[in-house]
Design a protein around this motif. Structure first.
Motif, PDB file in Angstrom:
ATOM      1  N   UNK A  19       0.830  -1.210   0.000  1.00 30.92           N
ATOM      2  CA  UNK A  19       0.000   0.000   0.000  1.00 30.92           C
ATOM      3  C   UNK A  19       0.865   1.261   0.000  1.00 30.92           C
ATOM      4  N   UNK A  20       1.971   1.227   0.766  1.00 29.22           N
ATOM      5  CA  UNK A  20       2.860   2.377   0.793  1.00 29.22           C
ATOM      6  C   UNK A  20       3.472   2.671  -0.560  1.00 29.22           C
ATOM      7  N   UNK A  21       3.775   1.613  -1.323  1.00 30.93           N
ATOM      8  CA  UNK A  21       4.321   1.785  -2.668  1.00 30.93           C
ATOM      9  C   UNK A  21       3.256   2.296  -3.629  1.00 30.93           C
ATOM     10  N   UNK A  22       2.081   1.678  -3.602  1.00 28.41           N
ATOM     11  CA  UNK A  22       1.024   2.012  -4.560  1.00 28.41           C
ATOM     12  C   UNK A  22       0.488   3.428  -4.367  1.00 28.41           C
ATOM     13  N   UNK A  23       0.573   3.929  -3.144  1.00 30.11           N
ATOM     14  CA  UNK A  23       0.039   5.260  -2.863  1.00 30.11           C
ATOM     15  C   UNK A  23       0.726   6.343  -3.691  1.00 30.11           C
ATOM     16  N   UNK A  24       1.920   6.067  -4.196  1.00 27.06           N
ATOM     17  CA  UNK A  24       2.644   7.052  -5.008  1.00 27.06           C
ATOM     18  C   UNK A  24       2.235   7.009  -6.474  1.00 27.06           C
ATOM     19  N   UNK A  25       1.469   5.987  -6.861  1.00 25.61           N
ATOM     20  CA  UNK A  25       1.214   5.779  -8.284  1.00 25.61           C
ATOM     21  C   UNK A  25      -0.263   5.636  -8.650  1.00 25.61           C
ATOM     22  N   UNK A  26      -1.146   5.576  -7.660  1.00 24.41           N
ATOM     23  CA  UNK A  26      -2.580   5.417  -7.921  1.00 24.41           C
ATOM     24  C   UNK A  26      -3.351   6.501  -7.171  1.00 24.41           C
ATOM     25  N   UNK A  27      -4.478   6.882  -7.755  1.00 24.38           N
ATOM     26  CA  UNK A  27      -5.309   7.909  -7.118  1.00 24.38           C
ATOM     27  C   UNK A  27      -5.826   7.446  -5.753  1.00 24.38           C
ATOM     28  N   UNK A  28      -6.228   6.171  -5.700  1.00 23.53           N
ATOM     29  CA  UNK A  28      -6.691   5.621  -4.428  1.00 23.53           C
ATOM     30  C   UNK A  28      -6.190   4.193  -4.275  1.00 23.53           C
ATOM     31  N   UNK A  29      -5.862   3.838  -3.043  1.00 20.57           N
ATOM     32  CA  UNK A  29      -5.417   2.495  -2.699  1.00 20.57           C
ATOM     33  C   UNK A  29      -6.319   2.000  -1.579  1.00 20.57           C
ATOM     34  N   UNK A  30      -7.005   0.885  -1.815  1.00 14.96           N
ATOM     35  CA  UNK A  30      -7.954   0.347  -0.837  1.00 14.96           C
ATOM     36  C   UNK A  30      -7.402  -0.969  -0.310  1.00 14.96           C
ATOM     37  N   UNK A  31      -7.187  -1.028   0.991  1.00 15.92           N
ATOM     38  CA  UNK A  31      -6.704  -2.246   1.647  1.00 15.92           C
ATOM     39  C   UNK A  31      -7.898  -2.949   2.278  1.00 15.92           C
ATOM     40  N   UNK A  32      -8.109  -4.199   1.896  1.00 18.81           N
ATOM     41  CA  UNK A  32      -9.208  -4.991   2.446  1.00 18.81           C
ATOM     42  C   UNK A  32      -8.644  -5.968   3.470  1.00 18.81           C
ATOM     43  N   UNK A  33      -9.051  -5.829   4.719  1.00 17.54           N
ATOM     44  CA  UNK A  33      -8.545  -6.657   5.807  1.00 17.54           C
ATOM     45  C   UNK A  33      -9.690  -7.339   6.527  1.00 17.54           C
ATOM     46  N   UNK A  34      -9.568  -8.652   6.712  1.00 17.45           N
ATOM     47  CA  UNK A  34     -10.642  -9.414   7.352  1.00 17.45           C
ATOM     48  C   UNK A  34     -10.819  -9.060   8.825  1.00 17.45           C
ATOM     49  N   UNK A  35      -9.716  -8.803   9.528  1.00 14.37           N
ATOM     50  CA  UNK A  35      -9.791  -8.517  10.953  1.00 14.37           C
ATOM     51  C   UNK A  35     -10.185  -7.066  11.219  1.00 14.37           C
ATOM     52  N   UNK A  36     -10.639  -6.829  12.428  1.00 12.14           N
ATOM     53  CA  UNK A  36     -10.743  -5.471  12.950  1.00 12.14           C
ATOM     54  C   UNK A  36      -9.370  -5.135  13.541  1.00 12.14           C
ATOM     55  N   UNK A  37      -8.699  -4.152  12.988  1.00  7.82           N
ATOM     56  CA  UNK A  37      -7.324  -3.877  13.365  1.00  7.82           C
ATOM     57  C   UNK A  37      -7.259  -3.138  14.691  1.00  7.82           C
ATOM     58  N   UNK A  38      -6.454  -3.612  15.625  1.00  6.34           N
ATOM     59  CA  UNK A  38      -6.357  -2.928  16.919  1.00  6.34           C
ATOM     60  C   UNK A  38      -5.597  -1.615  16.781  1.00  6.34           C
ATOM     61  N   UNK A  39      -5.962  -0.620  17.568  1.00  9.98           N
ATOM     62  CA  UNK A  39      -5.240   0.659  17.499  1.00  9.98           C
ATOM     63  C   UNK A  39      -3.837   0.569  18.088  1.00  9.98           C
TER      64      UNK A  39
END
Length: 514
Positions: A19-39
């Motif tokens: 995601x960090x790489x793609x953010x420089x080359x795409x208008x939007x980057x969507x990460x789909x994660x099955x878990x609820x990520x802890x803060x």
């Protein structure tokens, strides 16, 4: 920009680096994660291996640092420990405790959950990236499956019982060992990627501990990290002497105690675990563990086989798809290569996105070729060890004579490298580069200077002219003496033997400038 939308499947280390790489080359980057990520830095269901020690090798540190500037500083600020293993770790080798001295390698020690938390913090700083939690990916959207122009154009997913779909210019598979992407591609018309596999039946078990308060730790605890390698004694001994054991320091004055072995059943409950640590062949390991307070259950892992899905061998690779991390190449976790290999693949993707203006067949073939070259380095290391076992299974098992040769030579060669590294800076640096995936095992094996250094050391050893002592009694505490100033080539007539009279500290200059 290379496209409008990129979708990353999975929000673990591989997915976050992508995601960090793609953010420089795409208008939007969507990460789909099955878990609820802890803060915070907490375990989650999708990363069961987070309960075990994780090394972030130097090549991985650098790769992540290029993707997320300031990552290492943020990890240390969050509690990670920046250490020099040769000075801050005590190693029990075949003949006993190794001497303590400065080396060329440093590492940052932390838990896997802290690494992921720091990475998530970095990703949240990127305005182009959106992380969607509680999302289960259920399939791929494709067109022209199996043809030369066949492409992945999106994904299907589910949130609770509600289905959804996303269109994408690029999809990154970072779903790990259990990824179903290869199966979905076959259903869509592509050939299954050939697989290289090898399972050496490694099992390892870990438990988390709080260290004693700083003022109550034994005086002998100069070390932060304890490592006990398996015995090389062929005689009768407890099976715990066959364990590779780690007392691994992490943030918050804690340690993960981990024991593992090839083809041996490991303790599964607290009582068996505590008994086993007392039978590890170096007595200090059990004493150190007993001095700490357990804070977790015992965590056991058997999913340790090596598996490489060779997308690069497909005649018609799917356009629009990139696989990173364990989803393409999963290693025996005992070799600490997974996170670093994933970050290196993400960096390959960054280089290719910079070099290519069009995401066509040439782009994907180029990516697969360069990724393969990157993965060759850790794969060869994993094979060198795991192919030595008669009970290993998979496509990469070797002829019996090669197994016997590997089993006979692997430890003696490792011992010779370690011993030589005490007094030969070139050998020490070269082996550190191989360990950290900065140099291939093949390069090291064909390096005349490397083997000359080992031969020279062995000759000096036979003549009693080595400088740094080794093999300290493994039933005693590891010695804290710093032998850095004693390293050097014993090429003077005033050297009398290991640590003897005439072992001049000024000899270090002979080594450093070699």
């Amino acid at each position: 920009m290379r496209g409008e939308t990129a979708v990353v499947l999975g929000g673990s280390v591989a997915g976050l680096c992508a995601a960090g790489v793609l953010a420089r080359h795409f208008d939007e980057v969507i990460v789909l994660e099955r878990d609820q990520l802890p803060p915070d830095a907490k375990h989650r269901r999708g990363v069961p291996q987070s309960k075990h020690p994780h090394f972030l090798l130097n090549s991985g540190r650098r790769a992540i640092g290029e993707i997320f500037p300031g990552f290492e500083e943020a990890l240390i600020a969050a509690g990670g420990l920046h250490l020099m293993p040769s000075m801050d770790a005590a190693y029990c080798e075949s003949g006993g405790w190794a001497p303590r001295k400065s080396g060329s390698m440093t590492m940052v020690y932390s838990s896997r959950v802290l690494i992921e938390r720091v990475l998530r913090d970095k990703v949240r700083e990127l305005p182009a990236v959106e992380v969607r939690e509680g999302v289960t990916v259920t399939g791929l959207r494709t067109s022209g499956g199996g043809t030369e122009r066949g492409r992945v154009v999106g994904v299907d997913y589910r949130v609770d019982d509600t289905p959804g779909r996303l269109a994408a210019d690029m999809v990154v598979d970072a779903l790990g060992r259990g990824s179903s992407v290869a199966d979905w591609l076959v259903e869509a018309g592509w050939s299954a990627p050939p697989e290289k596999t090898l399972d050496a039946r490694v099992t390892y078990t870990s438990r988390w501990y709080d260290l004693p308060p700083a003022g109550r730790r034994p005086e002998s605890w100069w070390w932060k990290h304890l490592v006990v390698t398996p015995t090389q004694d062929a005689g009768d001994h407890p099976e715990e002497h066959e364990f590779l054991s780690n007392f691994f320091p992490i943030e918050g004055d804690r340690a993960i105690v981990c024991m593992g072995a090839w083809g041996i059943r490991m303790p599964r409950d607290a009582d068996a675990f505590e008994k086993a640590v007392d039978r590890v062949r170096a007595a200090a390991f059990g004493r150190a563990t007993r001095a700490c307070t357990p804070t977790s259950e015992v965590h056991l892992t058997r999913s340790t086989g090596n598996k490489w899905r060779r997308y690069d061998l497909l005649e018609r690779p799917p356009l629009g798809l990139v696989c990173i991390g364990d989803s393409i190449c999963a290693f025996n976790p005992f070799y600490a290569q997974g996170m670093s290999s994933a970050a290196r693949s993400a960096l390959v993707l960054a280089e290719l996105l910079h070099d290519h203006t069009v995401l066509d067949l040439a782009f994907y073939r180029d990516f697969l070729a360069r990724q393969k070259k990157s993965l060759d380095v850790p794969w060869m290391l994993a094979m060198a060890r795991d192919q030595a076992y008669d009970f290993a299974t998979g496509s990469e098992i070797v002829a019996p004579w090669r197994r016997r040769l590997a089993a006979r030579l692997s430890w003696p060669v490792f011992n010779a490298i370690n011993a030589t590294s005490r007094e030969d800076a070139y050998v020490e640096r070269t082996f550190a580069e191989v360990f950290n995936l900065d140099r291939s095992l093949r390069d090291m094996a064909t390096d005349p200077r490397f083997w000359f250094g080992i031969l020279r050391y062995r000759i000096r050893q036979r003549l009693g002219r080595t400088v740094v002592p080794g093999g300290f009694d493994d039933q005693q505490d590891p010695p804290g003496t710093d032998y850095t100033d004693y390293t050097g080539f014993a090429n003077r007539t005033d050297r009398t033997g290991p640590g003897g009279a005439g072992a001049s500290p000024s000899a270090e200059a002979d080594l450093v400038h070699d």
